[in-house]
Design a protein around this motif. Sequence first.
Motif, PDB file in Angstrom:
ATOM      1  N   LEU A 194      -3.467  -0.372  -1.130  1.00 11.15           N
ATOM      2  CA  LEU A 194      -3.140  -1.756  -0.792  1.00 11.15           C
ATOM      3  C   LEU A 194      -3.895  -2.785  -1.624  1.00 11.15           C
ATOM      4  O   LEU A 194      -3.507  -3.949  -1.664  1.00 11.15           O
ATOM      5  CB  LEU A 194      -3.419  -2.012   0.694  1.00 11.15           C
ATOM      6  CG  LEU A 194      -2.599  -1.187   1.686  1.00 11.15           C
ATOM      7  CD1 LEU A 194      -3.044  -1.505   3.109  1.00 11.15           C
ATOM      8  CD2 LEU A 194      -1.112  -1.437   1.510  1.00 11.15           C
ATOM      9  N   GLY A 195      -4.992  -2.365  -2.245  1.00  9.92           N
ATOM     10  CA  GLY A 195      -5.791  -3.314  -3.016  1.00  9.92           C
ATOM     11  C   GLY A 195      -6.462  -4.338  -2.127  1.00  9.92           C
ATOM     12  O   GLY A 195      -6.501  -5.524  -2.452  1.00  9.92           O
ATOM     13  N   VAL A 196      -6.988  -3.864  -0.992  1.00 14.49           N
ATOM     14  CA  VAL A 196      -7.641  -4.759  -0.034  1.00 14.49           C
ATOM     15  C   VAL A 196      -9.113  -4.396   0.092  1.00 14.49           C
ATOM     16  O   VAL A 196      -9.557  -3.368  -0.404  1.00 14.49           O
ATOM     17  CB  VAL A 196      -6.955  -4.685   1.356  1.00 14.49           C
ATOM     18  CG1 VAL A 196      -5.520  -5.167   1.278  1.00 14.49           C
ATOM     19  CG2 VAL A 196      -7.023  -3.276   1.929  1.00 14.49           C
ATOM     20  N   SER A 197      -9.848  -5.252   0.778  1.00 13.31           N
ATOM     21  CA  SER A 197     -11.276  -5.005   0.986  1.00 13.31           C
ATOM     22  C   SER A 197     -11.474  -3.936   2.057  1.00 13.31           C
ATOM     23  O   SER A 197     -10.552  -3.606   2.818  1.00 13.31           O
ATOM     24  CB  SER A 197     -11.972  -6.291   1.435  1.00 13.31           C
ATOM     25  OG  SER A 197     -11.547  -6.636   2.750  1.00 13.31           O
ATOM     26  N   LYS A 198     -12.684  -3.437   2.145  1.00 13.19           N
ATOM     27  CA  LYS A 198     -13.022  -2.434   3.154  1.00 13.19           C
ATOM     28  C   LYS A 198     -12.832  -3.009   4.558  1.00 13.19           C
ATOM     29  O   LYS A 198     -12.311  -2.351   5.449  1.00 13.19           O
ATOM     30  CB  LYS A 198     -14.465  -1.967   2.964  1.00 13.19           C
ATOM     31  CG  LYS A 198     -14.862  -0.840   3.901  1.00 13.19           C
ATOM     32  CD  LYS A 198     -16.315  -0.445   3.749  1.00 13.19           C
ATOM     33  CE  LYS A 198     -16.453   0.532   2.600  1.00 13.19           C
ATOM     34  NZ  LYS A 198     -17.801   1.149   2.553  1.00 13.19           N
ATOM     35  N   THR A 199     -13.245  -4.258   4.744  1.00 17.21           N
ATOM     36  CA  THR A 199     -13.096  -4.911   6.050  1.00 17.21           C
ATOM     37  C   THR A 199     -11.638  -4.995   6.455  1.00 17.21           C
ATOM     38  O   THR A 199     -11.281  -4.673   7.588  1.00 17.21           O
ATOM     39  CB  THR A 199     -13.721  -6.320   6.028  1.00 17.21           C
ATOM     40  OG1 THR A 199     -15.103  -6.205   5.692  1.00 17.21           O
ATOM     41  CG2 THR A 199     -13.555  -7.024   7.363  1.00 17.21           C
ATOM     42  N   THR A 200     -10.777  -5.412   5.532  1.00 16.96           N
ATOM     43  CA  THR A 200      -9.347  -5.517   5.821  1.00 16.96           C
ATOM     44  C   THR A 200      -8.763  -4.145   6.130  1.00 16.96           C
ATOM     45  O   THR A 200      -7.953  -4.002   7.050  1.00 16.96           O
ATOM     46  CB  THR A 200      -8.605  -6.168   4.645  1.00 16.96           C
ATOM     47  OG1 THR A 200      -9.128  -7.483   4.450  1.00 16.96           O
ATOM     48  CG2 THR A 200      -7.110  -6.255   4.900  1.00 16.96           C
ATOM     49  N   ASN A 207      -7.796  -0.259  12.783  1.00 17.76           N
ATOM     50  CA  ASN A 207      -8.042  -0.554  14.201  1.00 17.76           C
ATOM     51  C   ASN A 207      -6.942  -1.373  14.863  1.00 17.76           C
ATOM     52  O   ASN A 207      -6.955  -1.549  16.077  1.00 17.76           O
ATOM     53  CB  ASN A 207      -9.391  -1.250  14.363  1.00 17.76           C
ATOM     54  CG  ASN A 207     -10.543  -0.323  14.052  1.00 17.76           C
ATOM     55  OD1 ASN A 207     -10.559   0.816  14.496  1.00 17.76           O
ATOM     56  ND2 ASN A 207     -11.494  -0.795  13.264  1.00 17.76           N
ATOM     57  N   SER A 208      -5.982  -1.862  14.087  1.00 17.98           N
ATOM     58  CA  SER A 208      -4.913  -2.698  14.635  1.00 17.98           C
ATOM     59  C   SER A 208      -3.842  -1.894  15.361  1.00 17.98           C
ATOM     60  O   SER A 208      -3.042  -2.462  16.104  1.00 17.98           O
ATOM     61  CB  SER A 208      -4.256  -3.519  13.523  1.00 17.98           C
ATOM     62  OG  SER A 208      -3.427  -2.680  12.709  1.00 17.98           O
ATOM     63  N   GLY A 209      -3.793  -0.587  15.116  1.00 10.84           N
ATOM     64  CA  GLY A 209      -2.758   0.237  15.749  1.00 10.84           C
ATOM     65  C   GLY A 209      -1.432   0.175  15.022  1.00 10.84           C
ATOM     66  O   GLY A 209      -0.413   0.604  15.561  1.00 10.84           O
ATOM     67  N   SER A 210      -1.422  -0.343  13.807  1.00 12.78           N
ATOM     68  CA  SER A 210      -0.182  -0.454  13.039  1.00 12.78           C
ATOM     69  C   SER A 210       0.362   0.899  12.619  1.00 12.78           C
ATOM     70  O   SER A 210       1.553   1.047  12.401  1.00 12.78           O
ATOM     71  CB  SER A 210      -0.410  -1.308  11.783  1.00 12.78           C
ATOM     72  OG  SER A 210      -0.792  -2.605  12.146  1.00 12.78           O
ATOM     73  N   PHE A 211      -0.517   1.880  12.500  1.00 14.20           N
ATOM     74  CA  PHE A 211      -0.121   3.233  12.142  1.00 14.20           C
ATOM     75  C   PHE A 211      -1.084   4.202  12.819  1.00 14.20           C
ATOM     76  O   PHE A 211      -2.165   3.824  13.259  1.00 14.20           O
ATOM     77  CB  PHE A 211      -0.092   3.448  10.625  1.00 14.20           C
ATOM     78  CG  PHE A 211      -1.182   2.730   9.886  1.00 14.20           C
ATOM     79  CD1 PHE A 211      -2.453   3.249   9.805  1.00 14.20           C
ATOM     80  CD2 PHE A 211      -0.928   1.508   9.285  1.00 14.20           C
ATOM     81  CE1 PHE A 211      -3.461   2.579   9.137  1.00 14.20           C
ATOM     82  CE2 PHE A 211      -1.926   0.827   8.603  1.00 14.20           C
ATOM     83  CZ  PHE A 211      -3.204   1.365   8.533  1.00 14.20           C
ATOM     84  N   GLU A 228     -10.617   4.952   2.170  1.00 12.57           N
ATOM     85  CA  GLU A 228     -10.785   4.630   0.751  1.00 12.57           C
ATOM     86  C   GLU A 228      -9.448   4.660   0.011  1.00 12.57           C
ATOM     87  O   GLU A 228      -9.188   3.833  -0.859  1.00 12.57           O
ATOM     88  CB  GLU A 228     -11.782   5.602   0.102  1.00 12.57           C
ATOM     89  CG  GLU A 228     -13.222   5.401   0.557  1.00 12.57           C
ATOM     90  CD  GLU A 228     -13.510   5.927   1.967  1.00 12.57           C
ATOM     91  OE1 GLU A 228     -12.753   6.786   2.488  1.00 12.57           O
ATOM     92  OE2 GLU A 228     -14.490   5.454   2.566  1.00 12.57           O
ATOM     93  N   GLU A 229      -8.592   5.610   0.366  1.00 16.94           N
ATOM     94  CA  GLU A 229      -7.270   5.670  -0.261  1.00 16.94           C
ATOM     95  C   GLU A 229      -6.408   4.492   0.157  1.00 16.94           C
ATOM     96  O   GLU A 229      -5.665   3.938  -0.662  1.00 16.94           O
ATOM     97  CB  GLU A 229      -6.582   7.000   0.083  1.00 16.94           C
ATOM     98  CG  GLU A 229      -7.216   8.179  -0.623  1.00 16.94           C
ATOM     99  CD  GLU A 229      -6.696   9.515  -0.143  1.00 16.94           C
ATOM    100  OE1 GLU A 229      -6.502  10.385  -1.011  1.00 16.94           O
ATOM    101  OE2 GLU A 229      -6.488   9.691   1.079  1.00 16.94           O
ATOM    102  N   ILE A 230      -6.518   4.071   1.410  1.00 20.96           N
ATOM    103  CA  ILE A 230      -5.782   2.892   1.882  1.00 20.96           C
ATOM    104  C   ILE A 230      -6.236   1.656   1.113  1.00 20.96           C
ATOM    105  O   ILE A 230      -5.428   0.823   0.720  1.00 20.96           O
ATOM    106  CB  ILE A 230      -5.989   2.692   3.405  1.00 20.96           C
ATOM    107  CG1 ILE A 230      -5.483   3.887   4.193  1.00 20.96           C
ATOM    108  CG2 ILE A 230      -5.359   1.392   3.882  1.00 20.96           C
ATOM    109  CD1 ILE A 230      -4.034   4.218   4.013  1.00 20.96           C
ATOM    110  N   ILE A 231      -7.536   1.549   0.869  1.00 20.41           N
ATOM    111  CA  ILE A 231      -8.082   0.432   0.094  1.00 20.41           C
ATOM    112  C   ILE A 231      -7.456   0.420  -1.299  1.00 20.41           C
ATOM    113  O   ILE A 231      -7.030  -0.631  -1.791  1.00 20.41           O
ATOM    114  CB  ILE A 231      -9.623   0.525   0.015  1.00 20.41           C
ATOM    115  CG1 ILE A 231     -10.234   0.246   1.385  1.00 20.41           C
ATOM    116  CG2 ILE A 231     -10.179  -0.416  -1.046  1.00 20.41           C
ATOM    117  CD1 ILE A 231     -11.716   0.586   1.496  1.00 20.41           C
TER     118      ILE A 231
END
Length: 86
Positions: free
Chosen positions: A36-42, A48-52, A30-33
């Motif tokens: 970044l101002g992105v959707s829950k799906t994003t 899940n991308s492994g970026s962090f 929720e904090e990441i959302i």
Amino acid sequence: MFYEKNNELSKNQTSSPSSSSVSKRVYTVEEIIEILGVSKTTAYNLVNSGSFHCVKVGGHYRISKKSFDKWLDDIDETINDCQVCE
């Protein structure tokens, strides 16, 4: 934009008297959302991308603040190389 939102969230964190000397080490999805101002799906795609670095605790993801902040800082350098949009 990201940095202002991140700073705003950090200022708005309420802490109990016993944890006032402990700094926040993880973010929630929720904090990441919000940051970044992105959707829950994003947000979940990013997690899940492994970026962090993140872990799942009790059915909820906890994202390493240090890892996420480094990833966010690195975006400025590679703004045209979106890992999620590919």
